[in-house]
Design an enzyme around this catalytic site. Sequence first.
Site, PDB file in Angstrom:
ATOM      1  N   SER A   1     -19.401  -1.326 -37.190  1.00  0.00           N
ATOM      2  CA  SER A   1     -18.613  -1.640 -38.386  1.00  0.00           C
ATOM      3  C   SER A   1     -19.420  -2.560 -39.280  1.00  0.00           C
ATOM      4  O   SER A   1     -20.268  -3.313 -38.803  1.00  0.00           O
ATOM      5  CB  SER A   1     -17.333  -2.368 -37.987  1.00  0.00           C
ATOM      6  OG  SER A   1     -17.646  -3.681 -37.557  1.00  0.00           O
ATOM      7  N   ASP A   2     -19.159  -2.516 -40.577  1.00  0.00           N
ATOM      8  CA  ASP A   2     -19.642  -3.605 -41.419  1.00  0.00           C
ATOM      9  C   ASP A   2     -18.899  -4.861 -40.939  1.00  0.00           C
ATOM     10  O   ASP A   2     -17.874  -4.773 -40.247  1.00  0.00           O
ATOM     11  CB  ASP A   2     -19.394  -3.319 -42.905  1.00  0.00           C
ATOM     12  CG  ASP A   2     -20.295  -4.196 -43.786  1.00  0.00           C
ATOM     13  OD1 ASP A   2     -20.813  -5.217 -43.289  1.00  0.00           O
ATOM     14  OD2 ASP A   2     -20.463  -3.870 -44.976  1.00  0.00           O
ATOM     15  N   TRP A   3     -19.400  -6.019 -41.310  1.00  0.00           N
ATOM     16  CA  TRP A   3     -18.902  -7.273 -40.729  1.00  0.00           C
ATOM     17  C   TRP A   3     -17.426  -7.518 -41.076  1.00  0.00           C
ATOM     18  O   TRP A   3     -17.094  -7.682 -42.234  1.00  0.00           O
ATOM     19  CB  TRP A   3     -19.807  -8.419 -41.182  1.00  0.00           C
ATOM     20  CG  TRP A   3     -20.919  -8.702 -40.202  1.00  0.00           C
ATOM     21  CD1 TRP A   3     -21.251  -9.937 -39.695  1.00  0.00           C
ATOM     22  CD2 TRP A   3     -21.831  -7.787 -39.586  1.00  0.00           C
ATOM     23  NE1 TRP A   3     -22.293  -9.816 -38.792  1.00  0.00           N
ATOM     24  CE2 TRP A   3     -22.661  -8.518 -38.702  1.00  0.00           C
ATOM     25  CE3 TRP A   3     -22.019  -6.405 -39.649  1.00  0.00           C
ATOM     26  CZ2 TRP A   3     -23.654  -7.926 -37.928  1.00  0.00           C
ATOM     27  CZ3 TRP A   3     -23.015  -5.810 -38.881  1.00  0.00           C
ATOM     28  CH2 TRP A   3     -23.801  -6.571 -38.039  1.00  0.00           C
TER      29      TRP A   3
ATOM     30  N   ALA B   1     -15.138  -5.246 -40.797  1.00  0.00           N
ATOM     31  CA  ALA B   1     -14.501  -4.054 -41.386  1.00  0.00           C
ATOM     32  C   ALA B   1     -13.563  -3.349 -40.412  1.00  0.00           C
ATOM     33  O   ALA B   1     -12.708  -2.575 -40.836  1.00  0.00           O
ATOM     34  CB  ALA B   1     -15.571  -3.076 -41.875  1.00  0.00           C
TER      35      ALA B   1
END
Length: 830
Positions: free
Chosen positions: A224-226, A228
């Site tokens: 995941s993006d941070w 997300a």
Amino acid sequence: MIAEEELRRRVGRLSLEQKVRLLTGEDFWALHAEPEAGLRRVVLSDGPAGVRGGSWDERDTSANVPSGTALAATWDPGRVEAIGVLLAREARRKGVDVLLAPTVNLHRTPYAGRCFECFSEDPLLTARLGAAYVRGLQHSGVGATVKHFVGNDSETQRMTVEVRIDERTLRELYLAPFEVIVREEGAWAVMAAYNGVNGSPMTQSPLLRDILHGEWGYDGLVMSDWTAARSTEGTVGADLDLAMPGPASRYGPWGDALVEAVRKGKVDEALIDDKVVRILRLAARVGALEGEPAAPALPGAGPDSVAVATRLRAAAAAGFVLARNDGILPLSRSGPSGLPAPPRPVQVAVIGPNAEVARTLGGGSATVFPPYTVSPLDGLRAAGLHVAHAPGVSALQRAPQARAPWLLRPDRSGPGAEVCFFADSGELTGWELRDGATFMWLGGFAPAEAAEPVARLEIRCVIRATAAGTYRLGVSGLGRHRLVVDGTEVFDVTLSPQENADIAEAMMAPPQQLAPVELAAGQSVTAVFEHDVHSSPFGGFATLVQLSLDPPHGTDDEEIAAAASLAAASDVAVVVVGTSAEVESEGFDRTSLALPGRQDELVRRVIAANPRTVVVVNSGAPVLLPWAGDAAAVLLSWFGGQEFGNALAEVLLGDVEPGGRLPMTWPASEEGLPSTRPADGVLDYREGLFIGYRAFDRDGREPLFPFGHGTGYTTWSYDSMTVADGPVRASGGVAVCVQVRNTGPRRGREVVQVYASRPGSAVERPAKWLAGFVPVDADPGETVTVGILIPERAFQHWTEQGWSTEPGPFVLAAGPSSASLPLTARVDLS
Ligand code: BGC
């Protein structure tokens, strides 16, 4: 490559708790180790302009490579691959296994705050350069993370925005770079974006399973993006493998909640096993799995070595786009000499807000701390030119960060400050001596909080006046800040982020508090900045304190007048204009494409004072240049990395060719550009296929400089173009040969570009689209024949039934830019 059975055998040794533990980071930048599976800790790092490593700290320096647009402007996959290798060496040096790069979102619109980090508006150019970047990293044993999958093409409301993209546009434009990189390079990691696309957040989107894994056969890891990943079951079923950052007790939706969901039968344990397999596979690839080959040794020079500097300087110069030149460039080293006077060194006025402190990289997670940076002023001075400097105007709305010669450590041992960490009990738990004025901690203050959490910071420094006047001194940050100067409190304030600010925006452009301090020439004062960590809305997750200092200076009117008279008294003026971190950064989009402050006025006044004016544009993406036609030369130089100023001097003096071509259309005005503003949380890509040059062509709009444009110091003729007999289906494309000749006086570089079009198509299409390109170098008079393989996909369009090739003839056109295509040939694929 390690066999699937072996990975599954290792997974079989683990309990459910052990497996689930692996699915969220151990901390902000690392994955958990699991000795029972033979797994060591795997370390991730941003990305893409260097390898930052675990800390956000100027003491841990990194080679700062040119930003995405600068690399893209080289149109040179070989050079970008070499940058990938350099980054892999940096990663090894810093103990990093996986780089959070490259960023292959498209320049849907120049307003997008992170354009500087992405390559291009064109999917083929992005794909070819992204693949080269990944190849350089992964062939050296370091993982790439291709990001942000998908539709993260702007920043406004990026955490929540729902992007609507029709299927054909999604396939032909936004997914295309990911597809090429995954299929050709087998990227080891992909990052799922914050935003949603067509109804699902990307961390729980069916696109992960159906397209990435299902259609493209991807076997790597999806992280995941941070922050997300937000739903326990939604993300787990969607082929998201790793939730970042960790630990799960603080961030992410998995951890105990996921163990419970499996126990209750809401989540199939087989899904967890699949994710762990993919984590172990990544570990095996980067040499982090016991029994598997270690990553290859990569002896590398340090970020301040001559070897790295040479490579970075060449890369920066190769991306500089000489957009306009009336013949003033290259500059002569000697000034005009009325005979019989002997030649004298040329007198150069170096002007502009970005001349003394250039931007070498864009703001946000791409930030690294270079060992040094070379500004245009430094570079031109070091080249031995007779240089005088005038800043002209300030491009900043706020005070800049404090720096030498005004900022000193308390013991005056150099520029910087001393940071003291205090626990709630008031006990001093840590201490650091720092070189800079920006202090950022992500996910904690280790080792200062080893025993007790950090509650309060004290940052101490000396401010020394070089001239008498008013110094505006203060802080940028969030939460409660107190400033004490020579024992007297100057302010005690609580700073709040703007409403709805993204965390990156809040951290990159935080509110500022300043106070005037009157100082005599040579006077020093002691300043103590105090910050209560828990008072920040992001306390613990991210803490930022930036010391700000605005030394005395003239008004813009006075500075413009001084710059114009300096220009009038010089042989030539070099004006370096550009953006600032206030307007071009991660976390927010630009609201205007104009240069910030009164820079346009500055350029006009300098040109009026001395027509021999070269304007260097130091921005990551297009800005409006309303005076471009009046400048003797315009050089677009991007965020050029730590060697920026040296590369600039070499190019301006003609020691090196400005090798770049525009990776995006440079607009003349803001008319007709797609907006980044969602309506009711939805951003509709209603322009469909028509972004960048595709839109300008359709609307008949003239850009300032077209896609692919750029000149050098020699000239070229395009002599012939042939298409190999019949389509080369076996190799998946059509082979084209283009013959070009260097007709000018010196060795040079050209990028031969081939565009496809389909006259009378039965489907809606752009007037033309990039189908292939190749950079060439040739000596004066030399003829070169280049072969360009046009991939089959370049002739295909997406339909409800999948990819389709329209029967009948396509036209291929070759030339030096999208607006100049002297050679054409027909291809019949039916
Ligand atoms: C960015 C990513 C980055 C991550 C970790 C996010 O805010 O969107 O590109 O890799 O932070 O720093």
